[in-house]
Design an enzyme around this catalytic site. Sequence first.
Site, PDB file in Angstrom:
ATOM      1  N   GLU A  70      44.979  39.183  27.702  1.00 15.09           N
ATOM      2  CA  GLU A  70      44.578  37.947  28.370  1.00 15.09           C
ATOM      3  C   GLU A  70      43.101  38.050  28.650  1.00 15.09           C
ATOM      4  OE1 GLU A  70      46.249  36.946  32.192  1.00 15.09           O
ATOM      5  OE2 GLU A  70      48.230  37.505  31.474  1.00 15.09           O
TER       6      GLU A  70
ATOM      7  N   ASP B  50      43.379  33.462  42.235  1.00 19.48           N
ATOM      8  CA  ASP B  50      43.000  34.861  42.127  1.00 19.48           C
ATOM      9  C   ASP B  50      42.569  35.476  43.448  1.00 19.48           C
ATOM     10  OD1 ASP B  50      43.273  35.658  39.326  1.00 19.48           O
ATOM     11  OD2 ASP B  50      41.928  33.964  38.976  1.00 19.48           O
TER      12      ASP B  50
END
Lengths: 393, 267
Positions: free
Chosen positions: B49, B60
């Site tokens: 990724e 995040d």
Amino acid sequence: MKGRFGQFGGQYVPETVMNAVMELELEFEKAIKDESFLEEYRYYLKEYSGRETPLYYAKGLSEKYGGAKIYFKREDLNHTGAHKINNVLGQILLAKRMGKKRVIAETGAGQHGVATATVAALLQMECEIFMGEEDIRRQSLNVFKMKMLGAKVTAIKSGTGTLKDAVNGAFRDWVTNIDNTFYVIGSVMGPHPYPTMVREFQRIIGDETRRQIIEKEGRLPDYLIACVGGGSNAIGIFYPFIEDKEVKLIGVEAAGLGLDTDQHAATITKGSLGVIHGMKTYVLHDEDGQIMPVYSISAGLDYPGVGPEHAYLHESKRAQYVAITDKEALDAFKELCLMEGIIPAIESSHAIAYALKLAPKLSKEEVIIVNLSGRGDKDINIIAREMGVDLHE
Amino acid sequence: MNRIDLKFNELKDKKEKALITFITAGDPDIVTTVNLVLEIERAGADLIELGIPYSDPVADGEVIQESSQRALNNGVKIRDIMKAVEEIRNKSSIPLVYLVYYNCIFKYGIEKFIRECRQVGIDGLIIPDLPLEGRGEIIDCAYENDIYIIPMVAPTSEERIKKILKDGRGFVYCVSIKGVTGTRDRISTDLRGYMNLINEYSKIPKAIGFGVSNVEMAKGFSKYAEGVIVGSAIIKAMAASPNKEEGIRRAAAFVKELKLALRDNIS
């Protein structure tokens, strides 16, 4: 996608919070039709916040500028000093109804943070406020108030340390504590149902204004003017007049150091379509979609997005959006102090500045209403600094 | 056939679990990213990724936020990342997906972004802030170009799982926790119950991500799925290194350790 205003709005959020926003939507729709909920909301607005707020005719100012009659909707006279509490009372009562024990909020200028901490104390909820580091520096008085009111204030160091980063911080907390936490968003922004919910809790401003101006003038106003960061005070006063096409709606954004510089926060004037904080709207971003740093003397207006309903009112041309610089806002601030004995918030001073530009061009029969969304005590330090005065003892 | 499908088929035949690794493109710089991908592939990563750094990554935690900020401070642009992928593709056929926030795609131009993805050899997209309800804006264009939109499921998804996984392609990204990315000492989700529910609605492979901090946790997660996703722990190891070369070396060593543990786990 649900919760659209034309192409704007929607729910662009991580899957983890999707069920929570859907539940919120359901609970809000039930509450807003439930007379006992509305009764409780109105009770606190009246008995606790001191509504209704006056619609004040600024005679001296109107005469000096020699044109339209200027009225101020005095949201600065609310408990905690701004319109923010209207929305916070609604949301925290809803949180309580939903069985949540903890509320969180983002804050820029600190007004929404103070309002949230205040109502959390009133209704005995645990409260945490997220605030950008830069804003904490600019608004130390409000930070101290929030702490006095029992809230935890968490500094957000990432990004630019301003409002958008505070939203990111609150959002991350919400994702993590989704089971027991209610996120009290401070403006008509974020994923559906927030823009609609916050509007419904702020429309009291416009509903009162409508009644008051008919009482005083026997007719509707020609202009409604309000400052726009996220845009909650503006939607609040605009919304009940949207169908009255003869009433011109003007939103005033922050032009900072000027629209020809990169130091502004004029999202509608200078931005383009994008997705930020769960909504599709106008955004200040680069060609890769990176959100750009924004600037305004006012911590409550320096936000790189704008409520999706404003984006729609702009696109459909129902409302007009203009921009006022720091300097123009400061001049208006001083003018209101001297001419009316009112110290306005630097945010609201942007709306006043535009009204003072517009009024002389209009006839004496015309009526302008400016939403005086907050009082300026919180801004005294920054105003002093701008004027070169040292307040430290 | 999409490289993601090829890889999962190959792993199934070998009775291996997939090790999916996340790194931020452009952290610390784009040349290092190219080398890092090739090195961690050699060390055993099965799918990579590549995070497109974003100014406001709400899904995040701190480690990836800081990593994104470092990349952006270096001025990395989407076009640089596309070029880097092209370079990687000259030397590797490892499946590559972008982890990208929706505004980056939207502003860049959905069609332009996806067309370039296909041209440079990207196989799929993970878009953490585009839920099922918004997927319609992008999915036709993506599928026409054989770019998979990896469906994400969270422990809060419950009755949404069925709809999310309908016509899912590639693999299911199963978020292990309520929260943002970042290492955790342990997680409280009942993985068995959660994964049973997901398995009911989808036949494509599942990978579990968010919170994996060490080899033991990766091993634990892999019991319940066809793959494990590790991100923040790798970035942490790199960020703590004195220089880029050492960063790549440490990341590769960690990946190797993870992959060995996942192989051991097949019994």
